[in-house]
Design a protein around this motif. Sequence first.
Motif, mmCIF file in Angstrom:
data_model
loop_
_atom_site.group_PDB
_atom_site.id
_atom_site.type_symbol
_atom_site.label_atom_id
_atom_site.label_comp_id
_atom_site.label_asym_id
_atom_site.label_seq_id
_atom_site.Cartn_x
_atom_site.Cartn_y
_atom_site.Cartn_z
ATOM 1 N N VAL A 11 0.852 -1.200 0.000
ATOM 2 C CA VAL A 11 0.000 0.000 0.000
ATOM 3 C C VAL A 11 0.883 1.244 0.000
ATOM 4 N N PRO A 12 0.790 2.079 -1.044
ATOM 5 C CA PRO A 12 1.618 3.295 -1.072
ATOM 6 C C PRO A 12 1.403 4.155 0.160
ATOM 7 N N ARG A 13 2.468 4.813 0.584
ATOM 8 C CA ARG A 13 2.411 5.651 1.782
ATOM 9 C C ARG A 13 1.897 7.039 1.430
ATOM 10 N N PRO A 14 0.837 7.504 2.085
ATOM 11 C CA PRO A 14 0.332 8.861 1.820
ATOM 12 C C PRO A 14 1.261 9.911 2.421
ATOM 13 N N ALA A 15 1.270 11.088 1.823
ATOM 14 C CA ALA A 15 2.040 12.194 2.390
ATOM 15 C C ALA A 15 1.352 12.753 3.620
ATOM 16 N N THR A 16 0.010 12.628 3.658
ATOM 17 C CA THR A 16 -0.779 13.210 4.747
ATOM 18 C C THR A 16 -1.954 12.293 5.075
ATOM 19 N N LEU A 17 -2.232 12.154 6.358
ATOM 20 C CA LEU A 17 -3.427 11.453 6.819
ATOM 21 C C LEU A 17 -4.295 12.460 7.560
ATOM 22 N N MET A 18 -5.584 12.537 7.208
ATOM 23 C CA MET A 18 -6.513 13.427 7.901
ATOM 24 C C MET A 18 -7.596 12.581 8.572
ATOM 25 N N VAL A 19 -7.771 12.807 9.881
ATOM 26 C CA VAL A 19 -8.746 12.059 10.669
ATOM 27 C C VAL A 19 -9.489 13.024 11.586
ATOM 28 N N ARG A 20 -10.612 12.562 12.134
ATOM 29 C CA ARG A 20 -11.312 13.383 13.122
ATOM 30 C C ARG A 20 -10.443 13.579 14.349
ATOM 31 N N ALA A 21 -10.544 14.760 14.942
ATOM 32 C CA ALA A 21 -9.729 15.079 16.111
ATOM 33 C C ALA A 21 -10.571 15.858 17.113
ATOM 34 N N LEU A 72 4.162 7.979 10.234
ATOM 35 C CA LEU A 72 3.884 9.385 9.946
ATOM 36 C C LEU A 72 4.292 10.261 11.125
ATOM 37 N N ASP A 73 4.936 11.361 10.822
ATOM 38 C CA ASP A 73 5.259 12.367 11.818
ATOM 39 C C ASP A 73 3.995 13.184 12.099
ATOM 40 N N PRO A 74 3.838 13.757 13.312
ATOM 41 C CA PRO A 74 2.663 14.595 13.565
ATOM 42 C C PRO A 74 2.464 15.696 12.527
ATOM 43 N N SER A 75 3.553 16.197 11.951
ATOM 44 C CA SER A 75 3.428 17.239 10.925
ATOM 45 C C SER A 75 2.772 16.714 9.655
ATOM 46 N N GLU A 76 2.691 15.372 9.518
ATOM 47 C CA GLU A 76 2.071 14.759 8.345
ATOM 48 C C GLU A 76 0.645 14.284 8.625
ATOM 49 N N VAL A 77 0.124 14.649 9.801
ATOM 50 C CA VAL A 77 -1.233 14.241 10.183
ATOM 51 C C VAL A 77 -2.076 15.485 10.437
ATOM 52 N N PRO A 137 -6.221 12.732 18.048
ATOM 53 C CA PRO A 137 -4.887 12.194 18.292
ATOM 54 C C PRO A 137 -3.824 13.269 18.078
ATOM 55 N N ARG A 138 -2.577 12.916 18.056
ATOM 56 C CA ARG A 138 -1.515 13.907 17.890
ATOM 57 C C ARG A 138 -1.437 14.317 16.419
ATOM 58 N N VAL A 139 -1.777 15.558 16.132
ATOM 59 C CA VAL A 139 -1.755 16.075 14.758
ATOM 60 C C VAL A 139 -0.979 17.399 14.732
ATOM 61 N N GLY A 140 -0.470 17.741 13.567
ATOM 62 C CA GLY A 140 0.258 18.993 13.441
ATOM 63 C C GLY A 140 -0.582 20.121 12.878
ATOM 64 N N THR A 141 -1.711 19.763 12.258
ATOM 65 C CA THR A 141 -2.568 20.734 11.576
ATOM 66 C C THR A 141 -4.023 20.364 11.831
ATOM 67 N N VAL A 142 -4.874 21.370 11.955
ATOM 68 C CA VAL A 142 -6.309 21.122 12.111
ATOM 69 C C VAL A 142 -7.069 21.917 11.057
ATOM 70 N N ALA A 143 -7.947 21.226 10.330
ATOM 71 C CA ALA A 143 -8.838 21.876 9.372
ATOM 72 C C ALA A 143 -10.141 22.203 10.078
#
Length: 285
Positions: free
Chosen positions: A158-168, A189-194, A238-244
């Motif tokens: 499974v290719p690795r995504p650059a970013t994972l977005m989940v509910r937070a 994934l680093d937190p900056s990639e989540v 969870p631990r994320v670097g960005t929030v939409a």
Amino acid sequence: MRGADPRVVLGLHRSRHERRLLTGALDLGVTALDTSTNYLGFRSHQILVQTAGDLLPKFTVSTKVGYFPGPGGAEHSLDPVRLHAAVEQAARDLGQEPDLVFLHNPEHSIREAGPDRQEALTEACAALDDATSKGLCAAWGIASWDPSPLVGLIGPAVPRPATLMVRAGLLVGVRTLDAADTLIRAWDLDPSEVWGMSPFGGSTGDSVWAKIDPRVFLGDSRQLSRVQAAFMAAYHLPRVGTVAVGTDEPAHLGELVGALVGQVEERTVQEYRRLLRDRSRDQPA
């Protein structure tokens, strides 16, 4: 314009796509937009260009593919040919290659894929990986409302995504939090990639926010409002670097940007996670 802060993305899920919101975001240093091919009745991209086409180059733009117009409204598909074509269409509609394209809620179709679940996910991710390599977008990721069905499907193929977005945030259940953590570890994934999304579980006007005080998560930042404290807690659940975050009011966006000075006590977060886990064990299956 203030200095750009990559920790906040203006999500357009419930937004009216008004120009004043985009100019207000830029004034606050929020220079990232997140939308989807299916928002506003599959017209989000076109309306963005009509109302603020001259502003789009000032933003990094992410969008999502996976939902398509169907006879009953919207239908979901992981068909790699359709996904690849959708990325091409997004670039045409936006008038520029998206900076990031998410595979939108792959679990929607994974549940129906039976024993071929891993193959379906692999081929869908490969389609977006291929679109990225062809320059149709700068990067690709996965946006999952319920990541639990994806757990156990991540392997070397499974290719690795650059970013994972989940509910937070504080309204996310322990099952979803644990599933997100499992995917983060599986893809290293680093937190900056989540990214986190829906930090208030719908609206800051919901009655739950009058009943709890998220400021208990703050250390020396108790001068922040309840809304600001809840927003900051979302970066740890969870631990994320960005929030939409979605809004129609630049003032609300400004309040959230102002919350970024706050510090969350990790010890309190871990205690909260333990409480959630204990409570889930006590509930009947």
